[in-house]
Every structure is written in structure tokens, then in C-alpha cells.
Scaffold this motif. Structure first.
Motif, PDB file in Angstrom:
ATOM      1  N   THR A 109       0.823  -1.215   0.000  1.00  0.00           N
ATOM      2  CA  THR A 109       0.000   0.000   0.000  1.00  0.00           C
ATOM      3  C   THR A 109       0.858   1.267   0.000  1.00  0.00           C
ATOM      4  O   THR A 109       0.324   2.366  -0.076  1.00  0.00           O
ATOM      5  N   MET A 110       2.185   1.097   0.100  1.00  0.00           N
ATOM      6  CA  MET A 110       3.109   2.241   0.102  1.00  0.00           C
ATOM      7  C   MET A 110       4.084   2.139  -1.071  1.00  0.00           C
ATOM      8  O   MET A 110       5.259   2.457  -0.941  1.00  0.00           O
ATOM      9  N   ASP A 111       3.585   1.677  -2.197  1.00  0.00           N
ATOM     10  CA  ASP A 111       4.400   1.512  -3.407  1.00  0.00           C
ATOM     11  C   ASP A 111       5.640   0.660  -3.156  1.00  0.00           C
ATOM     12  O   ASP A 111       6.708   0.899  -3.718  1.00  0.00           O
ATOM     13  N   GLY A 112       5.512  -0.346  -2.280  1.00  0.00           N
ATOM     14  CA  GLY A 112       6.595  -1.278  -2.036  1.00  0.00           C
ATOM     15  C   GLY A 112       7.699  -0.765  -1.130  1.00  0.00           C
ATOM     16  O   GLY A 112       8.753  -1.389  -1.018  1.00  0.00           O
ATOM     17  N   LYS A 113       7.467   0.361  -0.459  1.00  0.00           N
ATOM     18  CA  LYS A 113       8.470   0.888   0.471  1.00  0.00           C
ATOM     19  C   LYS A 113       8.140   0.407   1.881  1.00  0.00           C
ATOM     20  O   LYS A 113       6.971   0.270   2.244  1.00  0.00           O
ATOM     21  N   MET A 114       9.184   0.197   2.694  1.00  0.00           N
ATOM     22  CA  MET A 114       8.928  -0.218   4.072  1.00  0.00           C
ATOM     23  C   MET A 114       8.278   0.929   4.840  1.00  0.00           C
ATOM     24  O   MET A 114       8.558   2.096   4.586  1.00  0.00           O
ATOM     25  N   ASP A 115       7.419   0.567   5.766  1.00  0.00           N
ATOM     26  CA  ASP A 115       6.700   1.554   6.568  1.00  0.00           C
ATOM     27  C   ASP A 115       7.480   1.801   7.861  1.00  0.00           C
ATOM     28  O   ASP A 115       7.113   1.336   8.938  1.00  0.00           O
ATOM     29  N   PHE A 116       8.583   2.549   7.749  1.00  0.00           N
ATOM     30  CA  PHE A 116       9.421   2.838   8.903  1.00  0.00           C
ATOM     31  C   PHE A 116       8.656   3.641   9.946  1.00  0.00           C
ATOM     32  O   PHE A 116       8.772   3.396  11.144  1.00  0.00           O
ATOM     33  N   ALA A 117       7.845   4.583   9.509  1.00  0.00           N
ATOM     34  CA  ALA A 117       7.060   5.398  10.445  1.00  0.00           C
ATOM     35  C   ALA A 117       6.090   4.526  11.241  1.00  0.00           C
ATOM     36  O   ALA A 117       5.919   4.722  12.448  1.00  0.00           O
ATOM     37  N   GLY A 118       5.474   3.563  10.584  1.00  0.00           N
ATOM     38  CA  GLY A 118       4.565   2.646  11.276  1.00  0.00           C
ATOM     39  C   GLY A 118       5.305   1.826  12.326  1.00  0.00           C
ATOM     40  O   GLY A 118       4.823   1.643  13.441  1.00  0.00           O
ATOM     41  N   PHE A 119       6.499   1.342  11.959  1.00  0.00           N
ATOM     42  CA  PHE A 119       7.320   0.611  12.921  1.00  0.00           C
ATOM     43  C   PHE A 119       7.660   1.499  14.118  1.00  0.00           C
ATOM     44  O   PHE A 119       7.555   1.083  15.267  1.00  0.00           O
ATOM     45  N   MET A 120       8.071   2.745  13.854  1.00  0.00           N
ATOM     46  CA  MET A 120       8.484   3.648  14.924  1.00  0.00           C
ATOM     47  C   MET A 120       7.334   3.960  15.894  1.00  0.00           C
ATOM     48  O   MET A 120       7.558   4.147  17.086  1.00  0.00           O
ATOM     49  N   LYS A 121       6.104   4.003  15.396  1.00  0.00           N
ATOM     50  CA  LYS A 121       4.957   4.245  16.280  1.00  0.00           C
ATOM     51  C   LYS A 121       4.857   3.144  17.336  1.00  0.00           C
ATOM     52  O   LYS A 121       4.490   3.410  18.484  1.00  0.00           O
ATOM     53  N   ALA A 122       5.181   1.928  16.954  1.00  0.00           N
ATOM     54  CA  ALA A 122       5.170   0.818  17.909  1.00  0.00           C
ATOM     55  C   ALA A 122       6.422   0.842  18.773  1.00  0.00           C
ATOM     56  O   ALA A 122       6.350   0.673  20.000  1.00  0.00           O
ATOM     57  N   TYR A 123       7.563   1.074  18.180  1.00  0.00           N
ATOM     58  CA  TYR A 123       8.861   1.035  18.867  1.00  0.00           C
ATOM     59  C   TYR A 123       8.924   2.007  20.041  1.00  0.00           C
ATOM     60  O   TYR A 123       9.381   1.656  21.126  1.00  0.00           O
ATOM     61  N   VAL A 124       8.447   3.229  19.835  1.00  0.00           N
ATOM     62  CA  VAL A 124       8.560   4.255  20.891  1.00  0.00           C
ATOM     63  C   VAL A 124       7.625   3.994  22.074  1.00  0.00           C
ATOM     64  O   VAL A 124       7.712   4.685  23.082  1.00  0.00           O
ATOM     65  N   LYS A 125       6.797   2.991  21.984  1.00  0.00           N
ATOM     66  CA  LYS A 125       5.979   2.597  23.136  1.00  0.00           C
ATOM     67  C   LYS A 125       6.764   1.678  24.073  1.00  0.00           C
ATOM     68  O   LYS A 125       6.350   1.458  25.212  1.00  0.00           O
TER      69      LYS A 125
END
Length: 164
Positions: A109-125
Motif C-alpha cells: 500500500t506504500m508503493d513497495g516501500k517499508m513503513d518505517f514510520a509505522g514501525f516507529m509508532k510501535a517502537y517508541v511505546k
């Protein structure tokens, strides 16, 4: 006098059995929630935890579908939750993590790019919080795919320092 010498020796010995972990901050007062480097003393047990992948967030959905696993943030939260259980069994927690490697598949859904921002939303918790301020050294990679099949977007592995 003998009691105070014995107490001091006991305290010194007890302190020497704790792991000495030094976390080196990123330069220029960066607030990014990782450490530039992490040092451990020789008296530390290192646990090399195998990578974990997400379980289904909707087991009723078609196996392997996006609904089955969720987006990157959902999958990362799922993986961290699975780590909680494993760490508890090992007698450690997220504050003991010294190195993390994150493997992410490009999100369709992101033209084949990794969703780093999505990962970071989980990581910072879990890292760099008021409750758990320790930050591991970390690398994140975009990879072609994971053994779990389509729509599995993340795998995380960790190195954990456990005092002897």
C-alpha cells in the motif's frame, strides 16, 4: 568494626555481579530513540534472541491476508507483545535489550516501500519512554520477503544483556 568490613565487602561483591551496561547516546543531543553504541562488561550473559514475526491479529480473516496480519504498526506491536512473554520466561525485559535488528518488507500500500514510520509508532511505546528509558543500538532493513509469506511485513531479533 568487623561487621562494617564484612558489610562493605558483601556490598562490593554484590555490586560486581551486576551487569554494567553503558549506552552511548547519539551525537548532537539527538532525541532519536536509539543508542549510538552499547557496551557490556565481561560478567554479562548475552542472550541472542531469534527473530520473531507477528501472529494473526484477525485469525478469522483469510490466512496471509492484510486483514490477517494488519499493517506494519499493528504487526510491530504484535511482535513486541510476543517478545514480552518470551523475555519474562528468560528473566529479562525490554530495558535489557542492547541490540535490535528489524527486517521489514515493502508495504504494497506504500508503493513497495517499508513503513518505517509505522514501525516507529510501535517502537517508541517500548524504548526511550519515561517508564523504560533504555535504548538499544539498532538497525532496520528493507528486505524482499519473509518466510511467513505475503503480507507479513516485519521480523525483529534482539540481543539482550542479562546480569549473571
Amino acid at each position: 568494626m568487623k561487621k562494617s568490613i564484612l558489610f562493605a565487602a558483601t556490598t562490593l561483591f554484590a555490586a560486581s555481579t551486576l551487569a554494567d551496561v553503558t549506552r552511548h547516546a547519539l551525537p548532537n543531543n539527538s532525541t532519536f530513540p536509539i543508542s549510538r553504541a552499547v557496551e557490556v562488561t565481561p560478567d554479562t550473559t548475552l542472550i541472542f534472541h531469534s527473530g520473531m514475526v507477528p501472529g494473526p491479529v484477525d485469525p478469522k480473516a483469510e490466512r496471509g491476508s492484510r486483514e490477517y496480519y494488519g499493517d506494519t504498526e499493528t504487526q510491530a506491536l504484535n511482535v513486541f507483545k510476543r517478545f514480552e512473554g518470551s523475555m519474562k520466561e528468560l528473566g529479562v525485559d525490554f530495558g535489557d535489550v542492547i541490540k535490535m535488528q528489524v527486517f521489514m518488507v515493502g508495504d504494497p500500500t506504500m508503493d513497495g516501500k517499508m513503513d518505517f514510520a509505522g514501525f516507529m509508532k510501535a517502537y517508541v511505546k517500548y524504548f526511550g519512554t519515561k517508564e523504560q528509558p533504555n535504548k538499544p543500538a539498532r538497525s532496520a532493513f528493507q528486505i524482499a520477503g519473509l518466510a511467513g509469506g505475503p503480507n507479513m511485513l516485519i521480523e525483529i531479533e534482539m540481543v539482550i544483556a542479562k546480569p549473571e
